[in-house]
Write an enzyme that holds these catalytic residues in place. Structure first.
Site, PDB file in Angstrom:
ATOM      1  N   ASP A  92      -8.421  -5.421   0.116  1.00 37.75           N
ATOM      2  CA  ASP A  92      -7.880  -6.321  -0.905  1.00 37.75           C
ATOM      3  C   ASP A  92      -6.720  -7.078  -0.266  1.00 37.75           C
ATOM      4  O   ASP A  92      -6.297  -6.766   0.836  1.00 37.75           O
ATOM      5  CB  ASP A  92      -7.472  -5.559  -2.172  1.00 37.75           C
ATOM      6  CG  ASP A  92      -6.316  -4.609  -1.942  1.00 37.75           C
ATOM      7  OD1 ASP A  92      -5.694  -4.679  -0.876  1.00 37.75           O
ATOM      8  OD2 ASP A  92      -6.036  -3.795  -2.837  1.00 37.75           O
ATOM      9  N   ASP A 271     -14.274  -0.584  -7.210  1.00 35.52           N
ATOM     10  CA  ASP A 271     -13.364   0.336  -6.529  1.00 35.52           C
ATOM     11  C   ASP A 271     -12.354   0.794  -7.561  1.00 35.52           C
ATOM     12  O   ASP A 271     -12.088   0.085  -8.533  1.00 35.52           O
ATOM     13  CB  ASP A 271     -12.613  -0.359  -5.381  1.00 35.52           C
ATOM     14  CG  ASP A 271     -11.420  -1.147  -5.913  1.00 35.52           C
ATOM     15  OD1 ASP A 271     -10.287  -0.641  -5.813  1.00 35.52           O
ATOM     16  OD2 ASP A 271     -11.612  -2.248  -6.455  1.00 35.52           O
TER      17      ASP A 271
END
Length: 376
Positions: A92, A271
């Site tokens: 990310d 996630d």
């Protein structure tokens, strides 16, 4: 990166797909265990690979930037080599972590100035330097730098933030075009849809993100405190706009029920820290509901942790033993619970895929949601 849509479910919007990267193939729908600081908390890479067996895991740009720092990662040959993981990794962009530092950061058009949670040192994240950091970390899939809005969020703030996220996206793309890959494999870039829980903003953002024609697309800014029904409504609206032939990643979601409901709406990738964080607090997810292993009722329950036996810990240890480890504050208890929960999450998405391919996903999903919505 290649993405193939293998099959669509006839009674829902669920899909089974296959995503190919230079580090291997990811079968979707998939759950990505979170390896924040180049480690899935409490789990050896061997256990991760051989027992939990995820096709892909997640790393965190903000945390890796601060420690061990990009210089060490580059010297090691990238994150894969540093942590000895030879399957795909997604990073990310740090947008969410910076959002979490609400007292220690300032957001401007230029980027975000923030104080490190480790030593108080000051840093600046811009769309450009976050792309450079992610090139050096070397994940297979890298994310755009965005602003994650809180919940609840004022409409005007959400609108301004969304437009800035779009401008930052343009800067990410322009800069990436000038940045060669750091290692001998390619990276794919996913932009992120924002817009809080406002339908018109989500629609506008999804259309803008779709127009970029990236290799995959993500949905951000959900699972930040809004009711589940609002999350589902936004996810469905966005999935209906994002291109069908690209993978869709819903960031930071969620409970096992959240995951199944969003698979039914057309999401491919997930996630969340929930399976690991909740495990460390003694909460186990199972196909028949959640267990708080700290409760006295398990004190003399010598049955296996989970008779489904998805991972070795499920049948090797009893509920009474695991409860004892938590009562004694023994590290092993947290490790056992973590392996169990991650194994269960991976079983859940893999079984969802099997059911999509078999054509009976919706019936199975409905049954599982009802079964899992219990405290044991």
């Amino acid at each position: 990166m290649d993405f193939t849509l293998v099959q669509k479910d006839s009674k829902s919007k669920a899909r089974a797909g296959e995503l190919t990267t230079d580090h291997g193939t990811v079968q979707t729908p998939i759950f990505m265990p979170v390896g924040t600081v180049a480690s899935v908390k409490g789990v050896h890479q061997r256990e991760l690979r051989d027992e939990i067996d995820p096709d892909i895991i997640l790393g965190n740009t903000y945390h890796l930037f601060l420690r061990p720092k990009t210089g060490i990662l580059q010297e090691a040959g990238g994150l894969h080599k540093f942590m000895n993981w030879d399957r795909p990794i997604l990073t990310d962009s740090g947008g969410y972590q910076v959002y979490s530092l609400s007292d220690n950061r300032k957001i401007k058009e230029e980027g975000v100035r923030f104080k490190s949670h480790i030593d108080g040192s000051r840093h600046l994240f811009t769309p450009e330097n976050v792309m450079e950091v992610q090139r050096t970390i070397g994940a297979d899939i890298i994310m755009a730098f965005d602003e994650c809005t809180p919940y609840p969020c004022d409409y005007q703030y959400a609108k301004r933030s969304m437009h800035m996220t779009h401008r930052w996206l343009d800067r990410c793309i322009n800069h990436l075009e000038k940045l060669p890959y750091t290692y001998d494999y390619s990276q794919s870039f996913f932009p992120i849809v924002q817009g809080s829980t406002y339908k018109d903003l989500r629609k506008q953002s999804a259309e803008y993100i779709a127009s970029v024609e990236a290799e995959g697309n993500a949905i951000g800014g959900l699972s930040v405190g809004e009711p589940a029904e609002e999350m589902y409504e936004m996810a469905e609206l966005v999935c209906d706009i994002l291109p069908e032939d690209k993978p869709r990643y819903l960031m930071g979601v969620g409970t096992p029920i959240n995951i199944l409901e969003n698979i039914a709406l057309g999401v491919d990738m997930f996630d969340c820290v929930m399976p690991t964080r909740n495990a460390r607090n003694g909460m186990l997810f199972t196909a028949h509901g959640t267990i708080n292993i700290k409760n006295k009722k398990w004190e003399n329950d010598f049955s296996p942790i989970d008779e489904m036996g998805i991972t070795f810990v499920d049948t090797e240890y009893s509920k009474a033993y695991l409860r004892h480890l938590f009562a004694a504050n023994e590290y092993l208890g947290k490790q056992i619970a973590t392996i169990h929960n991650l194994g269960f999450y991976l079983w859940l998405v893999r079984t969802a895929r099997e059911r999509i391919l078999a054509g009976d996903f919706l019936e199975w999903k409905t049954r599982m949601v009802s079964q899992m919505d219990k405290r044991l």
